[in-house]
Scaffold this motif. Structure first.
Motif, PDB file in Angstrom:
ATOM      1  N   ASP A  84     -19.618 -19.217 -41.499  1.00 47.37           N
ATOM      2  CA  ASP A  84     -19.522 -18.994 -40.055  1.00 47.37           C
ATOM      3  C   ASP A  84     -19.469 -20.301 -39.286  1.00 47.37           C
ATOM      4  O   ASP A  84     -18.751 -20.428 -38.291  1.00 47.37           O
ATOM      5  N   LEU A 123     -17.696 -20.844 -34.050  1.00 56.20           N
ATOM      6  CA  LEU A 123     -17.591 -19.411 -33.753  1.00 56.20           C
ATOM      7  C   LEU A 123     -16.364 -19.131 -32.884  1.00 56.20           C
ATOM      8  O   LEU A 123     -15.690 -18.108 -33.046  1.00 56.20           O
ATOM      9  N   HIS A 145     -21.005 -14.930 -27.957  1.00 57.17           N
ATOM     10  CA  HIS A 145     -20.479 -14.367 -29.195  1.00 57.17           C
ATOM     11  C   HIS A 145     -21.281 -13.189 -29.756  1.00 57.17           C
ATOM     12  O   HIS A 145     -20.718 -12.350 -30.455  1.00 57.17           O
ATOM     13  N   LYS A 183     -13.344 -19.226 -35.186  1.00 59.77           N
ATOM     14  CA  LYS A 183     -13.261 -17.976 -35.954  1.00 59.77           C
ATOM     15  C   LYS A 183     -12.707 -16.847 -35.095  1.00 59.77           C
ATOM     16  O   LYS A 183     -11.889 -16.041 -35.545  1.00 59.77           O
ATOM     17  N   GLN A 184     -13.157 -16.797 -33.858  1.00 59.82           N
ATOM     18  CA  GLN A 184     -12.694 -15.763 -32.929  1.00 59.82           C
ATOM     19  C   GLN A 184     -11.190 -15.891 -32.677  1.00 59.82           C
ATOM     20  O   GLN A 184     -10.505 -14.890 -32.457  1.00 59.82           O
ATOM     21  N   CYS A 239     -24.857 -19.573 -27.035  1.00 60.41           N
ATOM     22  CA  CYS A 239     -24.029 -19.116 -28.163  1.00 60.41           C
ATOM     23  C   CYS A 239     -24.056 -17.595 -28.274  1.00 60.41           C
ATOM     24  O   CYS A 239     -23.020 -16.941 -28.402  1.00 60.41           O
TER      25      CYS A 239
END
Length: 427
Positions: A172, A206, A251, A209-210, A247
């Protein structure tokens, strides 16, 4: 032969020695088909960093920010600058890491071979315990509403054993202590959030990744970094909790309230053991999150740190927790008092100490205090890693502070509930 162009970004503030050692490490890297340029972002150091580097390392570029904008601001400053230049990949490095000679090559090869990977991090080992793995990337651990590391605190393993037939580890997040990524990612998702310190790299991973990128770690790339166990300071908890909330809000908003529930017993415990100043730091971070404050901590810390010379007097009888034994020996007129090893004698001394204190001063660890010690002295100081913090362990004061912490956290929880409801509704 095609040459892969890599720009390394190192952010520093008053750590000229560490930066120089890191630059020397880069000279020993295996660079087969790699062209590496180094950019040092100096956050207005007062130790002559810029002048020294420009005089002794003419091959590197020093970028001067003009003020201390933290690691987040420094990396963002460098990323914006370098993204406009002709580089294939950008390598973020903490200024106090040590590099294996193959630290860069496996990272470049991963991005070259696997187009789905946008970012790839290194295996980080503990500088103080080189045989121990600190982390190889990390992941969101929902039960604790926090992060956990892959292979954290494990004994060194072979690359084959870690990868188990996979080309890389899918994670992650990867720490910006050593993180290589494609230049176009900056164009797609931007740079770090203005967190000043900590969790900026977490949020950025993150975000990547999104956007559809794979975040990876490759254990063949090895660096050594000072363990968090040796870098703890109470004030860092402000950035940890505040920025973690940012964060999760962005997310994983459903983890915000869970995080607060898990914090309650921890902060009450800190208060009951005399470390209410530390609980207040957490609460300030949470409060500033609700007030949408980012960047550098705006308020003065709720404690004052003293040095040894200001707390030790002649003819004092002192008890010091062995795990933090300092330079007491430089005070010749001080008597070091050693607690008995017998459990029964300890209990007897503790009971007597409720009425008569056997020592004048006790110094215990802020992080893992020997609680038996704190009842034995007229004055109690917690060692923070940088200085000594005096506390009032009067029973009524401790109970009052604990109730105050509970009330403030309950108030924050109610405010956070409203915020979470809005965030979930917006998603």
């Amino acid at each position: 032969m095609n040459i892969t162009k890599v720009a390394a970004i190192i952010v520093t503030w008053n750590k000229i020695k560490d930066v120089c050692l890191l630059i020397e490490d880069t000279k020993k890297l295996d660079l087969h088909g790699i062209s590496l340029d180094i950019f040092v972002v100096d956050n207005a150091s007062s130790d002559g960093t810029q002048l020294y580097l420009e005089e002794h390392y003419t091959q590197i570029t020093v970028l001067q920010t003009g003020e201390n904008i933290g690691g987040s601001g420094g990396f963002s400053y460098g990323m914006k600058f370098v993204s406009n230049l002709n580089y294939d990949y950008i390598w973020l490095l903490d200024n106090d890491v040590s590099l294996h000679h193959q630290a860069l090559l496996p990272l470049v090869e991963t991005l070259e071979k696997y187009p789905e990977v946008g970012l790839v991090g290194s295996q980080i080992r503990k500088l103080e315990q080189p045989e121990i793995i600190q982390e190889i990337g990390g992941y969101i651990h929902e039960p604790k509403a926090h992060l956990k590391t892959y292979f954290g605190n494990s004994i060194i393993k072979s690359t084959a054993e870690i990868l188990a037939g996979k080309p890389y580890l899918t994670v992650d997040i990867c720490a910006a202590a050593s993180l290589l990524f494609r230049r176009e990612i900056i164009e797609e998702i931007g740079v770090f959030e203005n967190y000043f310190l900590h969790f900026d790299d977490v949020e950025w991973c993150l975000r990547a990744k999104q956007a559809g990128w794979v975040v990876a770690a490759h254990p063949e790339s090895i660096i050594w970094h000072s363990s968090p166990d040796f870098k703890q300071r109470p004030w860092i908890s402000y950035y940890d909790e505040r920025n973690l909330c940012y964060c999760w809000q962005k997310h994983k908003p459903e983890l915000l309230l869970k995080r607060l529930k898990l914090l309650l017993p921890k902060l009450i415990y800190y208060s009951l053991t005399g470390r209410y100043f530390w609980a207040e730091i957490y609460l300030q971070g949470l409060t500033d999150f609700l007030q949408k404050i980012k960047g550098k901590m705006p308020d003065i810390l709720p404690y004052q740190e003293y040095d040894l010379a200001s707390i030790i007097h002649n003819n004092s009888k002192i008890l010091v927790q062995s795990s933090i034994y300092q330079d007491i020996c430089q005070f010749p007129k001080v008597t070091i008092w050693y607690p008995p090893k017998s459990l029964l004698l300890r209990i007897y001394i503790w009971l007597v100490s409720c009425f008569v204190k056997p020592v004048d001063l006790v110094i215990v660890s802020c992080y893992k205090p020997e609680l038996f010690y704190v009842n034995l002295a007229k004055k109690v100081y917690f060692f923070s890693g940088a200085g000594y913090i005096q506390v009032n362990l009067n029973l009524m004061n401790i109970l009052f502070k604990s109730l105050q912490v509970f009330y403030r956290l309950l108030k924050i929880y109610l405010q956070m509930s409203i915020l979470v409801h809005k965030s979930v509704a917006a998603k």
